[in-house]
Design a protein around this motif. Structure first.
Motif, short mmCIF file in Angstrom:
data_model
loop_
_atom_site.label_atom_id
_atom_site.label_comp_id
_atom_site.label_asym_id
_atom_site.label_seq_id
_atom_site.Cartn_x
_atom_site.Cartn_y
_atom_site.Cartn_z
N LYS A 152 0.83 -1.21 0.00
CA LYS A 152 0.00 0.00 0.00
C LYS A 152 0.87 1.26 0.00
O LYS A 152 0.54 2.26 -0.62
CB LYS A 152 -0.92 0.04 1.23
CG LYS A 152 -1.83 -1.16 1.37
CD LYS A 152 -2.83 -1.24 0.24
CE LYS A 152 -3.76 -2.42 0.45
NZ LYS A 152 -4.23 -3.04 -0.76
N LYS A 154 3.83 1.58 -1.35
CA LYS A 154 4.42 1.78 -2.67
C LYS A 154 3.42 2.42 -3.63
O LYS A 154 3.78 3.22 -4.50
CB LYS A 154 4.90 0.45 -3.25
CG LYS A 154 6.15 -0.09 -2.56
CD LYS A 154 6.56 -1.43 -3.16
CE LYS A 154 7.78 -2.00 -2.45
NZ LYS A 154 8.16 -3.34 -3.00
N GLY A 155 2.14 2.04 -3.50
CA GLY A 155 1.11 2.56 -4.40
C GLY A 155 0.33 3.72 -3.80
O GLY A 155 -0.87 3.84 -4.04
N ASN A 157 0.26 6.81 -4.41
CA ASN A 157 -0.27 7.81 -5.35
C ASN A 157 -1.53 7.35 -6.06
O ASN A 157 -2.23 8.16 -6.67
CB ASN A 157 0.80 8.18 -6.39
CG ASN A 157 1.97 8.91 -5.77
OD1 ASN A 157 1.79 9.71 -4.86
ND2 ASN A 157 3.18 8.64 -6.26
N ASP A 158 -1.80 6.04 -6.01
CA ASP A 158 -3.00 5.49 -6.66
C ASP A 158 -3.98 4.96 -5.62
O ASP A 158 -4.56 3.89 -5.77
CB ASP A 158 -2.61 4.37 -7.64
CG ASP A 158 -1.66 4.84 -8.71
OD1 ASP A 158 -1.88 5.95 -9.23
OD2 ASP A 158 -0.70 4.11 -9.01
N VAL A 159 -4.14 5.70 -4.54
CA VAL A 159 -4.96 5.24 -3.42
C VAL A 159 -6.43 5.19 -3.80
O VAL A 159 -6.94 6.06 -4.49
CB VAL A 159 -4.74 6.15 -2.19
CG1 VAL A 159 -5.09 7.59 -2.50
CG2 VAL A 159 -5.55 5.66 -1.01
N GLU A 160 -7.09 4.11 -3.37
CA GLU A 160 -8.53 3.94 -3.56
C GLU A 160 -9.18 3.71 -2.19
O GLU A 160 -8.51 3.46 -1.20
CB GLU A 160 -8.81 2.74 -4.48
CG GLU A 160 -8.20 2.86 -5.86
CD GLU A 160 -8.89 3.89 -6.74
OE1 GLU A 160 -10.02 4.30 -6.38
OE2 GLU A 160 -8.31 4.28 -7.76
N ASP A 163 -8.19 0.60 -0.39
CA ASP A 163 -6.91 0.60 0.32
C ASP A 163 -7.10 1.04 1.76
O ASP A 163 -6.48 0.49 2.68
CB ASP A 163 -5.93 1.54 -0.39
CG ASP A 163 -5.61 1.07 -1.80
OD1 ASP A 163 -5.49 -0.15 -2.00
OD2 ASP A 163 -5.50 1.91 -2.70
N TYR A 235 -2.93 9.42 3.22
CA TYR A 235 -4.12 9.24 2.40
C TYR A 235 -5.09 10.41 2.57
O TYR A 235 -5.68 10.91 1.60
CB TYR A 235 -4.85 7.95 2.79
CG TYR A 235 -4.19 6.68 2.27
CD1 TYR A 235 -3.14 6.73 1.38
CD2 TYR A 235 -4.65 5.43 2.67
CE1 TYR A 235 -2.55 5.57 0.90
CE2 TYR A 235 -4.07 4.26 2.19
CZ TYR A 235 -3.02 4.33 1.31
OH TYR A 235 -2.44 3.19 0.83
N GLN A 242 -6.82 16.12 -3.63
CA GLN A 242 -7.60 15.77 -4.84
C GLN A 242 -8.96 16.46 -4.84
O GLN A 242 -9.43 16.93 -5.88
CB GLN A 242 -7.78 14.26 -4.90
CG GLN A 242 -6.50 13.50 -5.24
CD GLN A 242 -6.68 11.99 -5.20
OE1 GLN A 242 -7.67 11.49 -4.65
NE2 GLN A 242 -5.73 11.26 -5.76
#
Length: 306
Positions: A152, A154-155, A157-160, A163, A235, A242
């Motif tokens: 989580k 590492k990713g 920047n692509d948080v959903e 997550d 997050y 965003q």
């Protein structure tokens, strides 16, 4: 369900026998009230003295019951909804080594299948190996969560939203593990003092390894919990950023799109207006709208509002 194991040190596997005999290991899986009542007869005590074995929420502790030693532990398990650990009670008696679990214990199944080179009559060694297995189970599960959390991270920047849900579940699991590991350490320290069971010199070495492994698991839990909290804060910052960008974009687009709306509204009025009688009025108005919209768009881009 009661299963009775017997094994000499030179034996390769645990043998099951029908009736308890001195030096055997009695294991109760998915324990019921009748099972515990039968155990009470084996060790000559009252049912009320050991009925805590059935408590799925029992906190790890150690206590003396006449000549017997009751050790309440917990180990990772997902058999109960909302619980990531379950109770495993170890009872040391003069004749028997007893384990009781209110659920189906995969830990015991794995322990039996590993075929450790110990005798069921060596209660202190069997106890320490069982506690080592419990600590190893915690370490394995904690490392699985750590791997998931690092993925989580590492990713980030692509948080959903999934997550965040996954992190929340991981945090709850770690909190439950930590709430079991802390009192377990106190149990290990009490056993290492030698007040509850006789320990050989090699047993003391194993207990030191056990205590070190337990403390390492606690520390790992704490570190991962801090990482999760840090990730959750990150997050929140990312989501807020965003959201601000989305609101800024929508506001800018609303202003830009209002320009042609205002012009169209003005020239929709039933009054005399400039160039309203010209046959090229529609083209002029459209050109004006396009130019003003482009200028507004460029201005918003320059000010980084888009």
């Amino acid at each position: 369900m009661i299963t009775i194991y017997y094994k000499e040190e030179e034996d390769e596997t645990f043998h099951t026998i029908d009736e308890p005999t001195a030096g055997c290991w009695i294991h109760v899986d998915s324990a019921t009230t009748s099972d515990v009542m039968k155990l009470a007869k084996y060790i000559d005590c009252e049912y009320s003295d050991i009925h805590d074995c059935l408590d799925k929420y029992e906190i790890p502790r150690i206590e003396r019951l006449n000549q017997n030693i009751l050790i309440f532990t917990r180990h990772p398990s997902t058999q109960e909804v909302g619980l990531q650990t379950t109770t495993l009670t170890i009872i040391l008696t003069k004749d028997y080594f007893i384990t009781v679990c209110p659920h189906r214990s995969n830990l015991i199944d794995r322990f039996v299948s590993q075929r450790p080179k110990i005798s069921t009559a060596s209660t202190s060694k069997l106890l320490i190996h069982m506690l080592l297995r419990i600590t190893q189970e915690f370490t394995i599960e904690i490392k699985k969560i750590r791997s998931n959390v690092l993925q989580k991270e590492k990713g980030i920047n692509d948080v959903e939203s999934e997550d965040i849900t996954s992190l929340t579940i991981s945090e709850e699991n770690l909190n439950q593990y930590l709430s079991s590991l802390l009192p377990l350490r106190s149990v290990y320290q009490a056993i290492s003092s030698g007040r509850y069971t006789f320990l050989h010199e090699e047993d003391q070495d194993l207990l030191e390894d056990l205590l070190n492994a337990s403390m390492q698991s606690e520390e790992l839990c704490t570190v991962i919990l801090r990482t999760i909290r840090s990730l959750r804060d990150s997050y929140q910052i990312i989501f807020t950023n965003q959201l601000n960008k989305t609101i800024k974009l929508l506001t800018a687009l609303t202003i830009i799109l209002n320009i042609p709306t205002m012009v169209a509204s003005l020239y929709g009025m039933n009054v005399d207006l400039p160039i309203s009688k010209s046959p090229m009025a529609f083209i002029y108005i459209m050109i004006f709208i396009v130019v003003i919209s482009i200028l507004a768009f460029r201005m918003f881009q320059k000010r980084k509002w888009l």
